[in-house]
Design an enzyme around this catalytic site. Structure first.
Site, PDB file in Angstrom:
ATOM      1  N   GLU A  36      29.029  58.680 -56.476  1.00 56.91           N
ATOM      2  CA  GLU A  36      27.984  59.713 -56.435  1.00 56.91           C
ATOM      3  C   GLU A  36      26.612  59.062 -56.359  1.00 56.91           C
ATOM      4  O   GLU A  36      26.371  58.019 -56.945  1.00 56.91           O
ATOM      5  CB  GLU A  36      28.055  60.583 -57.702  1.00 56.91           C
ATOM      6  N   GLN A  87      26.174  72.061 -33.935  1.00 57.57           N
ATOM      7  CA  GLN A  87      27.126  73.170 -34.172  1.00 57.57           C
ATOM      8  C   GLN A  87      26.253  74.381 -34.531  1.00 57.57           C
ATOM      9  O   GLN A  87      26.138  74.789 -35.678  1.00 57.57           O
ATOM     10  CB  GLN A  87      28.092  72.808 -35.297  1.00 57.57           C
ATOM     11  N   HIS A 119      18.045  69.874 -31.812  1.00 56.44           N
ATOM     12  CA  HIS A 119      18.865  70.132 -30.631  1.00 56.44           C
ATOM     13  C   HIS A 119      18.583  71.508 -30.012  1.00 56.44           C
ATOM     14  O   HIS A 119      18.457  71.642 -28.800  1.00 56.44           O
ATOM     15  CB  HIS A 119      20.344  70.003 -30.984  1.00 56.44           C
ATOM     16  N   LYS A 181      25.964  69.265 -12.007  1.00 56.10           N
ATOM     17  CA  LYS A 181      27.378  68.893 -11.848  1.00 56.10           C
ATOM     18  C   LYS A 181      28.011  69.759 -10.778  1.00 56.10           C
ATOM     19  O   LYS A 181      27.880  70.973 -10.817  1.00 56.10           O
ATOM     20  CB  LYS A 181      28.135  69.154 -13.153  1.00 56.10           C
TER      21      LYS A 181
HETATM   22  C1  R5P Z   1      24.029  67.810 -25.868  1.00 55.90           C
HETATM   23  O1  R5P Z   1      23.802  68.953 -25.574  1.00 55.90           O
HETATM   24  C2  R5P Z   1      22.961  66.819 -26.213  1.00 55.90           C
HETATM   25  O2  R5P Z   1      21.723  67.193 -25.690  1.00 55.90           O
HETATM   26  C3  R5P Z   1      23.328  65.446 -25.712  1.00 55.90           C
HETATM   27  O3  R5P Z   1      23.386  65.481 -24.295  1.00 55.90           O
HETATM   28  C4  R5P Z   1      24.642  65.025 -26.241  1.00 55.90           C
HETATM   29  O4  R5P Z   1      24.661  65.156 -27.623  1.00 55.90           O
HETATM   30  C5  R5P Z   1      24.954  63.589 -25.870  1.00 55.90           C
HETATM   31  O5  R5P Z   1      26.197  63.271 -26.377  1.00 55.90           O
HETATM   32  P1  R5P Z   1      26.981  61.997 -25.886  1.00 55.90           P
HETATM   33  O6  R5P Z   1      26.057  60.819 -26.003  1.00 55.90           O
HETATM   34  O7  R5P Z   1      28.151  61.909 -26.824  1.00 55.90           O
HETATM   35  O8  R5P Z   1      27.406  62.218 -24.485  1.00 55.90           O
END
Ligand code: R5P
Length: 285
Positions: A36, A87, A119, A181
């Site tokens: 802890e 999340q 994020h 993409k």
């Molecule tokens: C996702 O929406 C974030 O903006 C990053 O693009 C993501 O967390 C990058 O993750 P990784 O480095 O695992 O591809």
């Protein structure tokens, strides 16, 4: 006013304290035999800026303890990096909205919260006190400007990060775009700049987080295939799980740059001046 921090943000906190010309509170950190956390702060002031990146579960607990230890002071909480913020939706029934759970826990006991390139800013609504997000896109832009790249192309890995790329690019008046993409077949995906051409250019892929590095590794492979001259990667939060930093360098990425929201050897950009500015201007967005 004084600045205090968890172990995870001690360099950044020192920089913020210097920028504000205020004292840093000394904190003794240790653990009980069962693991802890324990901490004890030095003398606090009436008003305290608490700085603690939530890089993992231990960092979260240490920050919660620090907030509690400062409860007699009027506290402004700065969370430079907030784990669990990704999340931010319940994707499946029965899942937690983890960002909400963490925001609820951290928001109690402080007067206000400031995050850095969180994020998704919608997470701010889950704090029970006023919360705002600041961006260091321009500081990353200034770092790139000093590299003196010729006519770089600033690329977001997806359209969600386009605004961030625009902020970075605004420093040098550079072109910016995002990677689109296109599914070629069942197992083949092409990633290319939506409007611009990467051939013979220095391309800088910018994102809020590099975690496994998978997003940037795939993108850079495609860009070299499209004859990009060189590819750099820059992010705010260098999480770098699964050996991501080394993986990216081994995939011909010229350099991987992150900030000190997570303190790393490659933290070449500091969020300190933006945080200090925000602390001096409590109402600034
Ligand atoms: C996702 O929406 C974030 O903006 C990053 O693009 C993501 O967390 C990058 O993750 P990784 O480095 O695992 O591809």
């Amino acid at each position: 006013m004084k600045v205090i921090s968890t172990e995870h943000s001690q360099v950044l906190a020192t920089r913020v304290a210097r920028a504000l010309d205020v004292k840093l509170v000394d904190v003794k950190y240790s653990r009980f035999p069962d693991g802890e956390h324990y901490l004890q702060t030095g003398e606090l002031d009436d008003e305290t800026i608490i700085i603690g990146s939530v890089t993992d579960n231990d960092a979260l607990v240490q920050l919660l303890l620090l907030i509690d230890a400062c409860s007699e002071s009027r506290c402004h909480l700065v969370i430079p990096y907030m784990a669990y913020a990704r999340q931010d939706k319940q994707f499946k029934k029965g899942e937690p909205l983890s960002a909400r759970a963490v925001a609820r826990a951290l928001g109690s006991g402080v007067c206000d919260v400031t995050t850095v390139n969180i994020h998704d800013p919608t997470v701010l609504q889950h704090f029970s006190v006023p919360a705002r997000n600041i961006s260091i896109a321009k500081d990353i832009g200034s770092y790139l400007q000093a590299l003196d790249l010729k006519n770089p192309l600033i690329l977001a890995p997806d359209d969600g990060a386009l605004k961030f790329a625009e902020g970075v690019a605004s420093v040098g008046g550079w072109e910016f775009d995002y990677l689109e993409k296109t599914r070629i077949s069942g197992n083949e995906v092409l990633m290319a700049p939506k409007q611009l051409c990467a051939a013979s250019r220095s391309v800088v892929i910018v994102d809020d987080i590099i975690s496994t590095g998978g997003t940037i590794a795939t993108a850079s492979g495609m860009l070299y295939h499209q004859d990009a001259q060189e590819v750099f990667a820059a992010c705010v939060h260098g999480v770098f799980t699964e050996g991501a930093y080394g993986k990216l360098i081994s995939k011909r990425i010229r350099d991987v740059i992150c900030s000190d929201t997570i303190e790393r050897a490659c933290s070449r950009v500091s969020a300190a001046d933006r945080i200090a500015h925000a602390m001096k201007n409590p109402r600034a967005p």
